[in-house]
Design a protein around this motif. Structure first.
Motif, PDB file in Angstrom:
ATOM      1  N   HIS A 475      49.651  90.878   7.357  1.00 51.80           N
ATOM      2  CA  HIS A 475      49.687  90.185   6.070  1.00 51.80           C
ATOM      3  C   HIS A 475      49.422  88.710   6.330  1.00 51.80           C
ATOM      4  O   HIS A 475      49.254  88.288   7.474  1.00 51.80           O
ATOM      5  N   GLY A 476      49.392  87.917   5.288  1.00 51.47           N
ATOM      6  CA  GLY A 476      49.149  86.491   5.435  1.00 51.47           C
ATOM      7  C   GLY A 476      50.436  85.683   5.409  1.00 51.47           C
ATOM      8  O   GLY A 476      51.521  86.188   5.734  1.00 51.47           O
ATOM      9  N   GLU A 477      50.338  84.438   5.017  1.00 52.03           N
ATOM     10  CA  GLU A 477      51.489  83.535   5.029  1.00 52.03           C
ATOM     11  C   GLU A 477      51.205  82.355   4.093  1.00 52.03           C
ATOM     12  O   GLU A 477      50.094  81.816   4.070  1.00 52.03           O
ATOM     13  N   GLU A 478      52.214  81.993   3.317  1.00 49.75           N
ATOM     14  CA  GLU A 478      52.112  80.773   2.516  1.00 49.75           C
ATOM     15  C   GLU A 478      52.801  79.643   3.285  1.00 49.75           C
ATOM     16  O   GLU A 478      53.949  79.798   3.713  1.00 49.75           O
ATOM     17  N   VAL A 479      52.104  78.542   3.462  1.00 48.13           N
ATOM     18  CA  VAL A 479      52.662  77.408   4.199  1.00 48.13           C
ATOM     19  C   VAL A 479      52.468  76.139   3.371  1.00 48.13           C
ATOM     20  O   VAL A 479      51.491  75.411   3.528  1.00 48.13           O
ATOM     21  N   TYR A 480      53.398  75.912   2.459  1.00 47.84           N
ATOM     22  CA  TYR A 480      53.371  74.725   1.600  1.00 47.84           C
ATOM     23  C   TYR A 480      52.026  74.567   0.896  1.00 47.84           C
ATOM     24  O   TYR A 480      51.516  73.465   0.742  1.00 47.84           O
ATOM     25  N   ASP A 481      51.477  75.698   0.442  1.00 44.99           N
ATOM     26  CA  ASP A 481      50.152  75.647  -0.179  1.00 44.99           C
ATOM     27  C   ASP A 481      50.232  75.361  -1.680  1.00 44.99           C
ATOM     28  O   ASP A 481      49.487  74.522  -2.185  1.00 44.99           O
ATOM     29  N   ASN A 482      51.120  76.066  -2.382  1.00 41.65           N
ATOM     30  CA  ASN A 482      51.225  75.875  -3.828  1.00 41.65           C
ATOM     31  C   ASN A 482      52.609  75.407  -4.261  1.00 41.65           C
ATOM     32  O   ASN A 482      52.846  75.182  -5.443  1.00 41.65           O
ATOM     33  N   ARG A 483      53.517  75.301  -3.330  1.00 39.74           N
ATOM     34  CA  ARG A 483      54.892  74.888  -3.625  1.00 39.74           C
ATOM     35  C   ARG A 483      55.553  74.482  -2.313  1.00 39.74           C
ATOM     36  O   ARG A 483      54.981  74.655  -1.233  1.00 39.74           O
ATOM     37  N   GLU A 484      56.782  74.004  -2.392  1.00 40.36           N
ATOM     38  CA  GLU A 484      57.521  73.608  -1.194  1.00 40.36           C
ATOM     39  C   GLU A 484      58.174  74.835  -0.580  1.00 40.36           C
ATOM     40  O   GLU A 484      59.383  75.058  -0.676  1.00 40.36           O
ATOM     41  N   PHE A 485      57.356  75.638   0.066  1.00 41.35           N
ATOM     42  CA  PHE A 485      57.817  76.925   0.598  1.00 41.35           C
ATOM     43  C   PHE A 485      56.913  77.347   1.733  1.00 41.35           C
ATOM     44  O   PHE A 485      55.694  77.144   1.691  1.00 41.35           O
ATOM     45  N   SER A 486      57.507  77.962   2.754  1.00 42.70           N
ATOM     46  CA  SER A 486      56.718  78.591   3.807  1.00 42.70           C
ATOM     47  C   SER A 486      57.303  79.961   4.100  1.00 42.70           C
ATOM     48  O   SER A 486      58.520  80.154   4.088  1.00 42.70           O
ATOM     49  N   GLY A 487      56.419  80.926   4.331  1.00 44.56           N
ATOM     50  CA  GLY A 487      56.851  82.290   4.613  1.00 44.56           C
ATOM     51  C   GLY A 487      56.119  83.264   3.724  1.00 44.56           C
ATOM     52  O   GLY A 487      54.993  83.022   3.268  1.00 44.56           O
ATOM     53  N   MET A 498      49.387  84.995   0.986  1.00 45.06           N
ATOM     54  CA  MET A 498      50.199  86.028   1.638  1.00 45.06           C
ATOM     55  C   MET A 498      49.430  87.315   1.900  1.00 45.06           C
ATOM     56  O   MET A 498      49.907  88.174   2.639  1.00 45.06           O
ATOM     57  N   ILE A 499      48.257  87.461   1.301  1.00 46.46           N
ATOM     58  CA  ILE A 499      47.512  88.717   1.496  1.00 46.46           C
ATOM     59  C   ILE A 499      46.079  88.516   1.983  1.00 46.46           C
ATOM     60  O   ILE A 499      45.444  89.485   2.416  1.00 46.46           O
ATOM     61  N   GLU A 500      45.548  87.295   1.930  1.00 46.74           N
ATOM     62  CA  GLU A 500      44.187  87.091   2.406  1.00 46.74           C
ATOM     63  C   GLU A 500      44.215  86.970   3.927  1.00 46.74           C
ATOM     64  O   GLU A 500      44.646  85.955   4.481  1.00 46.74           O
ATOM     65  N   ILE A 501      43.771  88.015   4.574  1.00 47.42           N
ATOM     66  CA  ILE A 501      43.924  88.141   6.021  1.00 47.42           C
ATOM     67  C   ILE A 501      42.562  88.171   6.722  1.00 47.42           C
ATOM     68  O   ILE A 501      41.547  88.511   6.120  1.00 47.42           O
TER      69      ILE A 501
END
Length: 578
Positions: A475-487, A498-501
């Motif tokens: 799977h992919g990962e969000e790293v502070y891309d659209n909000r203050e969040f990683s994971g 999270m899904i573009e792999i």
């Protein structure tokens, strides 16, 4: 009798008011869970919510009445109160934390992940999400507000006991009868009534998650005996290598036109024509467990959508993942030597899918042989797999070989995934809104740089062989891309990161000569829209193996691939981000 019953309820409220108020507050997340499940199933949502709230109160009153029976046994009564309050508080705090960080509450998805997660990963999760200043402040605020609400609700209950109107008593009895009757009617239609409480929900999801993914002995027996009829075996590729990456967002990879040089080695091979880059591949889930359930067998997200809902009993037994024929059983019947080499732990709370699939292979090696609380700096880096692979290749003289290499990749605690020598990127290289975001993203990009090195080192082992390597992330990962969040969160709160792999295919010179038609077929397929739950069809197609369950329209390498499939993500048809 009625007078005695009403008098007893009044006495219970007067003495156990705070207990009732506390349980009701702690149970609100259970109400939230049910409402979220049924909100799209019924047009009478307000009526349903009212009935559920009333039912919750009835259950809590029943508990309070039961405890009140032990009024003369003070010690036992106190123990019962402590037990119920502790159990409800734990689930409530878990729910509130999940709502705060992931906008969800405890349900089967989290239970399934927990059952397949090792202690080291749990330790990292706690460090990333719970042992943080903002979480502490949030907890203090929640507890303070909660205590005020409990006092307010108790005051309301106490005022109700002061009402002595005969009409109010009749209305109370009538409403109670109506609520209980309606609850059972609607409960049987929409949901199981026992999940109307937090503890009941936790037990329900834990039990069925255990049966679905945690019952190692039963599931391994099912997987071992899930066979498919071989219609045609034309396999003749000596080495097929499947590299399973972890948490790789292709939007952070130079080879996919990311603006930092995070994959210089793979990019160089791509520029030289050695690597095929597939440009529209997504994951079938937001987490490793969700993907691994579908990656190596004929189960599909489209037909397994019910497994993520509340009613496990509605699932067709034959649609459950462990009853579907799997790749390893098929390959062994076709005389492939199968090997599972992993840098992820074989030890979950109730086992892991790594462990399960490794047992299906002829050869299995894990870099971590004991699961214990490791200090973060001591976590084994992916380079530990290289000597393991070398050892296997040195003693392996089979004509046909299929390897799975499972990496830690760019999993969270990103700076623990790479040696310090790969600390190339810093916060100044990143363009994020916050300093924490820039620091974290730099660590993620460094992990991606190290991942590039590892994949390239694996490729080097097969340059002089007749070999093909497929590299894909779970799977992919969000790293502070659209909000203050990683994971990565639940699907309902996820986004395309999270899904573009990545999906890359490398082939040796010998492979391109000996299997030119396969290489050409793959070259024509790089822009096809694909989701990785169809992987088994693609791998069997690549290896010229046809089985009863194989479908050429589901193989991205096949001319008959169906490009019209709607790839559903978060209830919507996915569209490529760029």
């Amino acid at each position: 009798m009625k007078e005695f019953f009403l008098k007893y309820i009044k006495e219970t409220i007067e003495q156990e008011g705070y207990f009732i108020a506390a349980l009701f507050l702690l149970n609100l997340t259970a109400i939230f869970n049910i409402v979220m499940i049924i909100i799209e199933k019924t047009p009478v949502i307000l009526t349903i919510i009212a009935i559920i709230l009333a039912n919750s109160l009835i259950v809590i009153f029943t508990i309070a009445i039961f405890i009140h029976l032990f009024n003369k046994i003070k010690f036992l009564k106190m123990l019962l109160k402590i037990f119920f309050l502790t159990a409800w508080t734990i689930i409530f705090l878990v729910d509130v934390f999940l709502l705060y960080k992931f906008r969800d509450v405890l349900r089967n998805t989290q239970a399934e992940i927990l059952m397949t997660t090792n202690l080291s990963s749990i330790e990292e999760f706690l460090k990333d999400y719970i042992f943080k200043f903002d979480t502490l402040i949030f907890a203090i605020v929640v507890i303070t507000i909660g205590l005020l609400i409990i006092k307010f609700f108790n005051d309301i209950l106490q005022r109700l006991t002061k009402v002595h109107s005969p009409l109010s008593k009749k209305i109370f009895v009538a409403l109670a009868t109506l609520i209980v009757t309606t609850n059972f009617i609607i409960g049987n239609k929409c949901m199981s009534f026992y999940i109307v409480t937090n503890v009941g929900r936790a037990i329900y999801y834990s039990y069925y998650s255990y049966e679905f993914i945690g019952n190692k002995e039963k599931i391994f027996y099912k997987v071992q005996n899930a066979h498919d009829e071989i219609i045609n075996d034309g396999s003749n590729i000596p080495y097929v290598i499947f590299i399973l990456g972890e948490s790789n967002d292709r939007n952070h990879m130079q080879i996919y036109n990311y603006d930092l040089p995070t994959t210089p080695l793979l990019k160089s091979r791509y520029n030289n024509g050695e690597i095929l880059r597939f440009n529209d591949v997504i994951a079938c889930g937001n987490n490793t467990t969700a993907v691994m359930l579908l990656l190596f067998n004929f189960a599909e997200k489209d037909t397994n959508k019910n497994v993520w809902l509340i009613n496990y009993n509605s699932i067709n037994e034959q649609d459950i993942w462990y009853n579907k024929p799997n790749l390893f059983n098929i390959l062994k019947e076709c005389n492939y030597h199968t090997a599972w080499l992993s840098n992820q732990s074989a030890f979950g709370t109730f086992g892991s899918l790594d462990e399960l699939y490794s047992k299906c292979c002829n050869e299995a090696k894990f870099t971590e042989t004991i699961d214990h609380n490791l200090y973060y700096e001591e976590r084994t880096k992916d380079e530990a797999l290289l000597p393991t692979l070398d050892e296997s290749l040195a003693k392996n003289f089979n004509e046909k070989n299929f390897y799975v290499l499972h990496l830690e990749g760019t999993h969270q605690q990103y700076d623990k995934r790479y040696p310090k020598t790969f600390s190339k990127f810093t916060a100044s290289d990143e363009n994020k809104n916050s300093e924490e975001g820039r620091i974290t993203t730099a660590k993620y990009d460094n992990a991606m740089l190290y991942n590039d090195y590892i994949v390239d080192e694996i490729i080097k082992r097969f340059i002089d062989k007749d070999a093909v390597i497929i590299y894909i992330s779970d799977h992919g990962e969000e790293v502070y891309d659209n909000r203050e969040f990683s994971g990565h969160s639940i699907e309902e709160e996820g986004n395309f990161h999270m899904i573009e792999i990545p999906m890359l295919v490398w082939a040796s010179s010998k492979f391109k000569i000996n299997h030119a038609e396969k290489w050409n077929a793959m070259k024509k397929s790089i822009d096809k829209p694909y989701m990785n739950d169809y992987m088994i069809h693609s791998l069997l197609d690549l290896m010229n193996i046809k089985t009863t369950s194989y479908d050429p329209s589901k193989s991205i390498f096949n001319d008959n691939f169906d490009e019209t499939r709607s790839r559903i993500y978060n209830g919507k048809i996915y569209t490529k981000s760029n």
